[in-house]
Design a protein around this motif. Structure first.
Motif, PDB file in Angstrom:
ATOM      1  N   PHE A  62       1.038  -1.121  -0.086  1.00 37.69           N
ATOM      2  CA  PHE A  62       0.122  -0.156  -0.030  1.00 37.69           C
ATOM      3  C   PHE A  62       0.759   1.548  -0.025  1.00 37.69           C
ATOM      4  CE2 PHE A  62      -2.123   3.224   2.299  1.00 37.69           C
ATOM      5  CZ  PHE A  62      -3.139   3.687   1.768  1.00 37.69           C
ATOM      6  N   GLN A  63       1.959   1.469   0.774  1.00 39.86           N
ATOM      7  CA  GLN A  63       2.785   2.284   0.896  1.00 39.86           C
ATOM      8  C   GLN A  63       3.466   2.592  -0.363  1.00 39.86           C
ATOM      9  OE1 GLN A  63       6.205   2.102   3.256  1.00 39.86           O
ATOM     10  NE2 GLN A  63       6.197   4.072   3.656  1.00 39.86           N
ATOM     11  N   ALA A  64       4.057   1.577  -0.984  1.00 38.72           N
ATOM     12  CA  ALA A  64       4.591   1.803  -2.248  1.00 38.72           C
ATOM     13  C   ALA A  64       3.708   2.265  -3.521  1.00 38.72           C
ATOM     14  CB  ALA A  64       5.138   0.509  -3.002  1.00 38.72           C
ATOM     15  N   ARG A  65       2.407   1.756  -3.233  1.00 43.57           N
ATOM     16  CA  ARG A  65       1.451   2.382  -4.403  1.00 43.57           C
ATOM     17  C   ARG A  65       1.239   3.763  -4.187  1.00 43.57           C
ATOM     18  NH1 ARG A  65       0.012   2.402  -9.369  1.00 43.57           N
ATOM     19  NH2 ARG A  65      -2.185   2.415  -9.458  1.00 43.57           N
ATOM     20  N   MET A  66       1.047   4.171  -2.761  1.00 46.95           N
ATOM     21  CA  MET A  66       0.703   5.712  -2.710  1.00 46.95           C
ATOM     22  C   MET A  66       1.792   6.607  -3.017  1.00 46.95           C
ATOM     23  SD  MET A  66      -2.331   5.960  -1.606  1.00 46.95           S
ATOM     24  CE  MET A  66      -2.284   7.636  -1.296  1.00 46.95           C
ATOM     25  N   VAL A  67       3.137   6.155  -2.690  1.00 46.75           N
ATOM     26  CA  VAL A  67       4.371   6.910  -3.200  1.00 46.75           C
ATOM     27  C   VAL A  67       4.148   7.069  -4.683  1.00 46.75           C
ATOM     28  CG1 VAL A  67       6.801   6.786  -3.216  1.00 46.75           C
ATOM     29  CG2 VAL A  67       5.724   6.392  -1.150  1.00 46.75           C
ATOM     30  N   ALA A  68       3.875   5.781  -5.364  1.00 52.20           N
ATOM     31  CA  ALA A  68       3.884   5.881  -6.654  1.00 52.20           C
ATOM     32  C   ALA A  68       2.971   6.862  -7.336  1.00 52.20           C
ATOM     33  CB  ALA A  68       3.611   4.643  -7.181  1.00 52.20           C
ATOM     34  N   LEU A  69       1.799   6.874  -6.794  1.00 52.59           N
ATOM     35  CA  LEU A  69       0.661   7.492  -7.427  1.00 52.59           C
ATOM     36  C   LEU A  69       0.969   9.229  -6.995  1.00 52.59           C
ATOM     37  CD1 LEU A  69      -2.418   5.530  -6.156  1.00 52.59           C
ATOM     38  CD2 LEU A  69      -1.659   6.049  -8.534  1.00 52.59           C
ATOM     39  N   LEU A  70       1.645   9.377  -5.726  1.00 48.56           N
ATOM     40  CA  LEU A  70       1.804  10.888  -5.380  1.00 48.56           C
ATOM     41  C   LEU A  70       3.105  11.425  -6.282  1.00 48.56           C
ATOM     42  CD1 LEU A  70       1.706  10.379  -1.617  1.00 48.56           C
ATOM     43  CD2 LEU A  70       0.086  11.841  -3.124  1.00 48.56           C
TER      44      LEU A  70
END
Length: 106
Positions: A62-70
């Motif tokens: 989840f953290q990796a996905r959020m960082v990528a989206l941001l």
């Protein structure tokens, strides 16, 4: 009917103001990305059972996905700002060239 000089200036100002807003949005997303990257939770934060049930791995995904989206949001906002500024610059150059041609006709 062609825009008046005042309308033309308002439009150019609006394009550049919008570009500034998109830049600020990109900056905000970059700040949020930095915060998201620093939120490292490990197995000890989720308890032994939570870790064994996959909560740690799920959090990291989840953290990796959020960082990528941001990061993508930041990049897109920057591109929109650049496109708006380029449009304003092109309109201004074309207007100035048109005025120059008209002055040479007279």
């Amino acid at each position: 009917m062609a825009p008046t000089p005042d309308q033309y200036q308002v439009a150019l100002t609006a394009l550049r103001d919008d570009a500034d807003k998109w830049d600020q949005c990109g900056n905000d997303l970059a700040t949020a990305k930095g915060s998201a990257e620093s939120l490292d939770l490990e197995a000890l934060h989720f308890s032994y059972v939570g870790d064994k049930l996959g909560v740690t791995a799920l959090y990291q995904q989840f953290q990796a996905r959020m960082v990528a989206l941001l990061s993508e949001g930041n990049a897109m906002s920057t591109r929109v700002a650049t496109a708006l500024r380029n449009s304003a610059q092109t309109y201004q150059q074309e207007e100035e060239a048109g005025v120059h041609r008209m002055n040479n006709v007279w």
